[in-house]
Scaffold this motif. Sequence first.
Motif, PDB file in Angstrom:
ATOM      1  N   UNK A  49     -68.090  -7.810   4.072  1.00 33.18           N
ATOM      2  CA  UNK A  49     -67.127  -6.979   3.492  1.00 33.18           C
ATOM      3  C   UNK A  49     -67.380  -5.434   3.798  1.00 33.18           C
ATOM      4  N   UNK A  50     -66.457  -4.658   3.789  1.00 34.52           N
ATOM      5  CA  UNK A  50     -66.247  -3.447   4.282  1.00 34.52           C
ATOM      6  C   UNK A  50     -66.809  -2.541   3.273  1.00 34.52           C
ATOM      7  N   UNK A  51     -66.782  -2.800   2.080  1.00 36.96           N
ATOM      8  CA  UNK A  51     -66.900  -1.754   0.944  1.00 36.96           C
ATOM      9  C   UNK A  51     -68.150  -2.833   0.082  1.00 36.96           C
ATOM     10  N   UNK A  52     -68.752  -1.795  -0.836  1.00 37.44           N
ATOM     11  CA  UNK A  52     -69.621  -2.579  -1.637  1.00 37.44           C
ATOM     12  C   UNK A  52     -68.763  -3.295  -2.846  1.00 37.44           C
ATOM     13  N   UNK A  53     -67.653  -2.484  -3.220  1.00 35.84           N
ATOM     14  CA  UNK A  53     -66.493  -3.041  -4.065  1.00 35.84           C
ATOM     15  C   UNK A  53     -66.075  -4.425  -3.741  1.00 35.84           C
ATOM     16  N   UNK A  54     -65.731  -4.690  -2.398  1.00 36.19           N
ATOM     17  CA  UNK A  54     -65.331  -5.938  -2.115  1.00 36.19           C
ATOM     18  C   UNK A  54     -66.651  -6.869  -2.140  1.00 36.19           C
ATOM     19  N   UNK A  87     -57.421  -8.744  -5.970  1.00 37.72           N
ATOM     20  CA  UNK A  87     -56.858  -7.894  -4.942  1.00 37.72           C
ATOM     21  C   UNK A  87     -55.751  -6.907  -5.181  1.00 37.72           C
ATOM     22  N   UNK A  88     -55.922  -5.538  -4.995  1.00 39.52           N
ATOM     23  CA  UNK A  88     -54.978  -4.468  -5.459  1.00 39.52           C
ATOM     24  C   UNK A  88     -54.254  -4.243  -4.089  1.00 39.52           C
ATOM     25  N   UNK A  89     -54.736  -3.849  -3.140  1.00 42.34           N
ATOM     26  CA  UNK A  89     -53.841  -3.542  -1.858  1.00 42.34           C
ATOM     27  C   UNK A  89     -54.490  -3.934  -0.668  1.00 42.34           C
ATOM     28  N   UNK A  90     -53.861  -4.899   0.233  1.00 41.51           N
ATOM     29  CA  UNK A  90     -54.520  -5.718   1.300  1.00 41.51           C
ATOM     30  C   UNK A  90     -55.662  -6.529   0.879  1.00 41.51           C
ATOM     31  N   UNK A  91     -56.876  -6.239   1.551  1.00 44.07           N
ATOM     32  CA  UNK A  91     -57.828  -6.922   1.224  1.00 44.07           C
ATOM     33  C   UNK A  91     -58.873  -6.090   0.212  1.00 44.07           C
ATOM     34  N   UNK A  92     -58.438  -4.848  -0.417  1.00 41.52           N
ATOM     35  CA  UNK A  92     -59.093  -4.402  -0.929  1.00 41.52           C
ATOM     36  C   UNK A  92     -59.342  -4.959  -2.812  1.00 41.52           C
TER      37      UNK A  92
END
Length: 423
Positions: A174-179, A191-196
């Motif tokens: 995952x690119x961010x800790x949120x993901x 999922x709200x925007x793309x893979x976010x």
Amino acid sequence: MATVATLVGLGVIAQASPAAASADAANCDPDNVYVLIIQATGRLDPVLVDYLDSQIKNAADDGGCAVWAVLQLNSSGAAGNEDGLNELLGTLRSSSVPVAVWVGPSGNQATGEAVDLLAVADKTGMAPPNAHIEVTPALLAARGLDAADLGNVDVGDRVSAERAKKLDLVDDDSATIVDFVGRLDGVESKVTDGDKRQVTTEVHFSKLPISGQLMHTVSSPAVAYLLFVIGLALLVFELFTAGVGIAGMVGAGSLMLGCYGLASLPTRPLGVALLLLAMFGYAIDVQTGVPRVWSGIATGAFALGSLLLFDGVSVSWITLLVAIAGMTLAMLSGMPTMVRSRFSTPTIGREWMVGEIGTARTAISPDGIVIVRDAPWRARTNRATPIGKDEAVRVVAIEGLVLEVEPESGGAKDYRERAKQRS
């Protein structure tokens, strides 16, 4: 900080996490269920290790409300804290709250003993493209892999998030800790925007308090070394001045912090002894005001002590170069000048020097340097009575930091008469 901002406004989870935690979470008020994210940055010294250990234990004792504890990791290993690290690893293994480790954001790393945290975690992840981890035997054993499974990657190599995921060294990229949090078992997200992803779990953040951050910083090898030597240098300076001033207080504070840092690191007693010998040698020649054999001994001891100070922990060559060069210049040039200046002020009084016999270190016509009681001083003489190098001189007056001198014999006036005229 950007990562933290993206998690503001998170809601509440509707169901619990994995097996062991789900039964406990069912007994917890749904409004209190949360994921605990703990920042683990820097070397795993006693301060950071104790903090991580206490945070995991507190989460486990929180009535089952913590469904995951996530370590946001960026560390290059331990700092001579093997017992504390083993206790932390034991806490992670036995924790009733599942523990995840995420190496991120991109650019962060996990090397050395820090990789052991990934080896015992229930879930691991890294942030592409530039987060890196070191391949260690402990990590391979935990993942059920053999060195032969790594292809052209060897034990001890550092691999990126993409490569680590392909080699099955981590579970997630995952690119961010949120993901990363959103993909943990039992954590609801969308999922709200793309893979976010937007996580609907309440998230609690935890990092070292200010006092802990100070002690954690002091335990850095470079900081501990610099504080120790700066503290010693300032105390040496204060020994040759009148009373205890700001330099002495700052030096004492720096020395105490430096000693704390050295105590938490794998420090060689020989290195400390050499640094103390260096300060002793410098102090001898600061007293005389002229660099001599002790200055050479001190410089060699300081350089060698700096190189031998730590066992298994490195200090950058830039730090060492700056410290050694700065200490040498300060002790051979700056310190004698400062000490001489403070002792040459009228408030301290140097009337005893009037009438003293010295030697011209340089030709004085009309200005130059003289040696009086083994200390160098700026000097001035009457143009009618120039003094050659190595000739005997007599001090007849003092103006600020400059000595007025004349030849021991054949001066323009007897020094006693000149002194009477000035009075």
